[in-house]
Design a protein around this motif. Structure first.
Motif, PDB file in Angstrom:
ATOM      1  N   THR A  28      23.908  -3.746 -24.391  1.00  0.00           N
ATOM      2  CA  THR A  28      24.639  -4.271 -23.252  1.00  0.00           C
ATOM      3  C   THR A  28      24.286  -5.721 -22.986  1.00  0.00           C
ATOM      4  O   THR A  28      23.183  -6.169 -23.242  1.00  0.00           O
ATOM      5  N   LYS A  29      25.265  -6.444 -22.458  1.00  0.00           N
ATOM      6  CA  LYS A  29      25.037  -7.848 -22.126  1.00  0.00           C
ATOM      7  C   LYS A  29      24.161  -7.983 -20.893  1.00  0.00           C
ATOM      8  O   LYS A  29      23.656  -9.048 -20.595  1.00  0.00           O
ATOM      9  N   LYS A 132      36.987 -11.477 -10.912  1.00  0.00           N
ATOM     10  CA  LYS A 132      36.689 -11.572 -12.333  1.00  0.00           C
ATOM     11  C   LYS A 132      35.380 -10.857 -12.666  1.00  0.00           C
ATOM     12  O   LYS A 132      35.290 -10.113 -13.652  1.00  0.00           O
ATOM     13  N   GLU A 133      34.352 -11.086 -11.818  1.00  0.00           N
ATOM     14  CA  GLU A 133      33.065 -10.438 -12.066  1.00  0.00           C
ATOM     15  C   GLU A 133      33.168  -8.922 -11.933  1.00  0.00           C
ATOM     16  O   GLU A 133      32.583  -8.170 -12.718  1.00  0.00           O
ATOM     17  N   ALA A 135      35.862  -7.130 -12.452  1.00  0.00           N
ATOM     18  CA  ALA A 135      36.596  -6.609 -13.605  1.00  0.00           C
ATOM     19  C   ALA A 135      35.683  -6.493 -14.814  1.00  0.00           C
ATOM     20  O   ALA A 135      35.736  -5.505 -15.558  1.00  0.00           O
ATOM     21  N   GLU A 136      34.825  -7.493 -15.026  1.00  0.00           N
ATOM     22  CA  GLU A 136      33.885  -7.439 -16.147  1.00  0.00           C
ATOM     23  C   GLU A 136      32.897  -6.287 -15.978  1.00  0.00           C
ATOM     24  O   GLU A 136      32.577  -5.564 -16.941  1.00  0.00           O
ATOM     25  N   LEU A 137      32.421  -6.114 -14.726  1.00  0.00           N
ATOM     26  CA  LEU A 137      31.479  -5.017 -14.471  1.00  0.00           C
ATOM     27  C   LEU A 137      32.145  -3.663 -14.651  1.00  0.00           C
ATOM     28  O   LEU A 137      31.524  -2.709 -15.145  1.00  0.00           O
ATOM     29  N   GLN A 138      33.426  -3.578 -14.253  1.00  0.00           N
ATOM     30  CA  GLN A 138      34.150  -2.314 -14.443  1.00  0.00           C
ATOM     31  C   GLN A 138      34.263  -1.967 -15.916  1.00  0.00           C
ATOM     32  O   GLN A 138      34.098  -0.806 -16.312  1.00  0.00           O
ATOM     33  N   GLU A 139      34.531  -2.974 -16.740  1.00  0.00           N
ATOM     34  CA  GLU A 139      34.615  -2.736 -18.170  1.00  0.00           C
ATOM     35  C   GLU A 139      33.268  -2.298 -18.727  1.00  0.00           C
ATOM     36  O   GLU A 139      33.186  -1.367 -19.542  1.00  0.00           O
ATOM     37  N   GLU A 140      32.176  -2.953 -18.286  1.00  0.00           N
ATOM     38  CA  GLU A 140      30.848  -2.591 -18.770  1.00  0.00           C
ATOM     39  C   GLU A 140      30.452  -1.191 -18.294  1.00  0.00           C
ATOM     40  O   GLU A 140      29.818  -0.422 -19.030  1.00  0.00           O
TER      41      GLU A 140
END
Length: 542
Positions: A28-29, A132-133, A135-140
Motif C-alpha cells: 500500500t502507498k 480528491k483525497e 476518492a483516493e482513500l475510497q479506492e485504497e
C-alpha cells in the motif's frame, strides 16, 4: 482399506506447489507517518490519544515478524512427512501475518479519512482537494477490503492443507510410498520442477475395495453396545421382535419393569415367541404355553413336569430412552454410550424402519452429503444449488467434522451411529453458513443395526431447538414418518442398485474423492476392527 494413493501425491509435490505465494499484492502507498501539506500535523478531535500512543496500543496485535524470511528452503526437493507439515505450518504463519497487515492497513486508512474530514483541516484545504483525497482513500479502502477477502481464502486453503497433511501422515501413506517413489523418480533438474498434477499422475492410486457378496459379519463387530429399540415402543405387556446379526431376538419387560432380550425361538418346538404374549413379566409361547423370564429361564411348562430349560439371552439395558443389547461373545463394556440430543433440544420424532440394504452401504450413504442436491430434489434439498466444491473438514484423527459449504456438523459414532446437527436456513440459502451462525437447528440420530447381510433396522430420532409446540400437534409423528420415508425412498433406489452391482463384483468405493472423507474413514475403521488391530484408527485414544 485405506485412502487412495493419489492423496499421498500431495506430500511428494515440489515445494513450489505447497509453499507460500511467490508474488504478493503491491504494498500500500499508505505510510504510517501521517501529516498534511504545510509541514504540520493534524489530529482528529476525538480525544487526546496521539498516533504514537495508538501504535503502542496496537503493537501486541500487529508487531508480528514477517515469516517469509524463515521459510524452509525446499525448492527442487520432494518433501517427506515432517517437512510437508512444516511447509503447511509456515503457510498458516504467513496467512496470519498477512491478515494482520490487511487489518492494520484498513485501520490506518480509516484514520486517514478521519484526518481528511477533521474540521480543523478544512481551513487549509479546498472542497475539491478534500473530494480528491477522499476518492483516493475510497479506492485504497476498496483494495484493502479485497485483500482481506483474498487472505480469508488463503487461510481456509491453508487450514485445509494442514489438516490434509496431518491426515496423510496419520494414515502412514507417506511412509508406504516414500521408498518406492524415491527409487522410481529421483529429483533431477528436469523433474524437480514438475507440477503437482504431473506428480499425482505418476503414482498408482490406492483406493478401497468393497465388492462381491456381503460376507458373514466378523465376530469383533458384535462386541459393542447396540441400541435396538426406543423405550416408548416397549410397554409392560408388549414385545419388540428384531433381527441382529442374522439371529432372531425379542425384547420384553420383566416383573420389575426392566427390559430383557431373549432368543425369539421356543426351546420346545422352535416356535417364534413374539407370536405369544407377556404374562406377569414372562414371555409365553403361543404353541404350548411355555414361559420364559428375561434371562431366558423357562419358569412354566403347562401340562408336563418342569424341566431345566434355558434359551439364549443377551445383556440388555435401558438408557437415554433407548434399549441396548450386547450381541458379542466378549465381556460387555462397563458403560453405555450416550446418544442424548444436545442441550436445548427436544425430541420430536422416534421412528423405526426396516430397510432391505446391508448396513454398511446405508452408513456410506448417511455419511455423504454431497449427493443431496442431485438425489433429494423433491425433499429437503429442493432448491439447493450445486456448489463448485464440497468438502468435509475434520481433525486428522477424528470421525467427526463439518461440511463446507453446508451448515451441517456430522459424526460417525462406532459401531453404527451417525449424528448430525443441521442449521436451519431458507431453502437454497445454505451456502456460506455454519451451524453456529444459524439460530435454529435440527439434530438427527441414525442407528443402522445390522439385521442381516441384506437388511438393516434403522432407528431414527429427530430433535429441534425451536418450535416446542409441534410436539403437541395431533398426528405430527405420522407427518414426520411420511417425510422420513420420502427422503429414504430417494436414497433407497440408488443404494439397492449399488448393492445389486456389488454382489456381482462391482466396487462401490472404486474412486473416493475429497468429499468422501468421512465414509472412507468409517470403512478404514471397520476394516481395522475386522483385521484385529489393537489400536483402531481415528479413535479418541489414538
Amino acid at each position: 482399506m485405506s485412502l487412495s494413493a493419489s492423496n499421498a501425491m500431495t506430500i511428494v509435490a515440489t515445494a513450489a506447489a505447497l509453499s507460500l505465494p511467490i508474488s504478493f499484492c503491491r504494498s500500500t502507498k499508505l505510510s504510517t507517518k501521517k501529516g498534511v501539506k504545510g509541514g504540520f500535523r493534524v489530529f482528529a478531535v476525538f480525544g487526546e490519544q496521539s498516533e504514537i500512543e495508538k501504535k503502542n496500543a496496537w503493537s501486541t496485535l500487529f508487531d508480528v515478524e514477517d515469516p517469509r524470511s524463515k521459510f524452509p528452503q525446499t525448492k527442487g526437493k520432494f518433501l517427506d512427512a515432517n517437512l510437508a507439515l512444516e511447509v503447511a505450518r509456515y503457510d498458516i504463519q504467513y496467512c496470519d501475518w498477512r491478515a494482520r497487515q490487511d487489518v492494520l492497513t484498513i485501520m490506518l486508512l480509516h484514520e486517514k479519512v478521519v484526518d481528511v474530514l477533521n474540521p480543523l483541516a478544512r481551513d487549509y484545504k479546498s472542497i475539491g482537494t478534500i473530494k480528491k483525497e477522499l476518492a483516493e482513500l475510497q479506492e485504497e479502502l476498496g483494495q484493502a477490503h479485497r485483500q482481506v477477502h483474498i487472505s480469508e481464502a488463503r487461510v481456509s486453503t491453508a487450514l485445509d492443507k494442514l489438516a490434509y497433511m496431518e491426515e496423510l501422515v496419520n494414515d502412514k501413506l507417506l511412509q508406504d510410498r516414500a521408498t518406492t517413489y524415491s527409487e522410481e523418480a529421483s529429483p533431477s533438474p528436469s523433474t524437480s520442477t514438475q507440477s503437482l498434477d504431473t506428480v499425482k499422475r505418476r503414482l498408482p492410486r490406492k483406493g478401497l475395495n468393497i465388492s462381491g457378496p456381503v460376507q458373514p459379519y466378523h465376530p469383533r463387530l458384535k462386541n459393542f453396545w447396540y441400541p435396538v429399540a426406543f423405550s416408548t415402543d416397549l410397554k409392560d405387556d408388549t414385545m419388540v421382535p428384531l433381527d441382529c446379526f442374522e439371529e432372531p431376538w425379542v425384547l420384553f419387560r420383566g416383573k420389575d419393569g426392566k427390559p430383557g432380550c431373549v432368543q425369539n425361538t421356543c426351546a420346545h418346538r422352535a416356535c417364534p415367541l413374539d407370536l405369544g404374549s407377556v404374562n406377569e413379566g414372562r414371555i409365553q409361547c403361543p404353541y404350548h404355553g411355555w414361559e420364559y423370564s428375561t434371562d431366558g429361564t423357562c419358569e412354566k411348562m403347562p401340562s408336563t413336569r418342569l424341566h431345566k430349560v434355558k434359551i439364549k439371552s443377551l445383556p440388555c439395558f435401558e438408557k437415554d430412552g433407548m434399549l441396548w443389547i450386547w450381541p458379542g461373545d466378549g465381556p460387555p463394556s462397563a458403560t453405555l454410550p450416550s446418544l442424548q440430543p444436545p442441550s436445548g433440544f427436544q425430541i420430536h420424532a422416534e421412528l423405526v424402519i426396516e430397510l432391505p440394504v446391508e448396513h454398511g452401504l446405508l452408513l456410506d450413504n448417511l455419511l455423504d452429503l454431497a449427493h443431496a442436491p442431485f438425489t433429494h430434489t423433491s425433499t429437503f434439498a429442493k432448491g439447493w444449488s450445486v456448489p463448485s466444491f464440497v468438502k468435509f473438514l475434520t481433525p486428522a484423527s477424528g470421525l467427526q467434522g463439518y461440511w463446507d459449504p453446508y451448515p451441517i456438523d456430522m459424526e460417525f459414532r462406532p459401531p453404527c451411529m451417525v449424528l448430525s446437527t443441521i442449521g436451519i436456513s431458507k431453502p437454497g440459502k445454505l451456502e456460506g453458513q455454519s451451524t453456529k451462525q444459524c439460530t435454529t437447528h435440527l439434530h438427527q440420530l441414525h442407528v443402522c443395526l445390522p439385521s442381516s447381510r441384506n437388511k438393516t433396522r434403522l432407528l431414527y430420532r429427530m430433535s429441534l431447538d425451536f418450535a416446542p409446540v409441534l410436539k403437541h400437534i395431533p398426528f405430527m409423528n405420522f407427518l414426520w414418518r411420511h417425510f422420513a420415508e420420502q427422503v429414504l425412498n430417494e436414497d433407497l433406489r440408488l443404494v439397492l442398485g449399488q448393492q445389486e452391482r456389488m454382489n456381482k463384483g462391482a466396487n462401490v468405493w472404486n474412486w473416493p474423492v475429497t468429499y468422501d472423507k468421512l465414509g472412507v474413514r468409517y470403512r478404514q475403521w471397520r476394516d481395522a476392527l475386522e483385521r484385529g488391530e489393537k489400536q483402531l484408527p481415528f479413535s479418541k485414544s489414538s
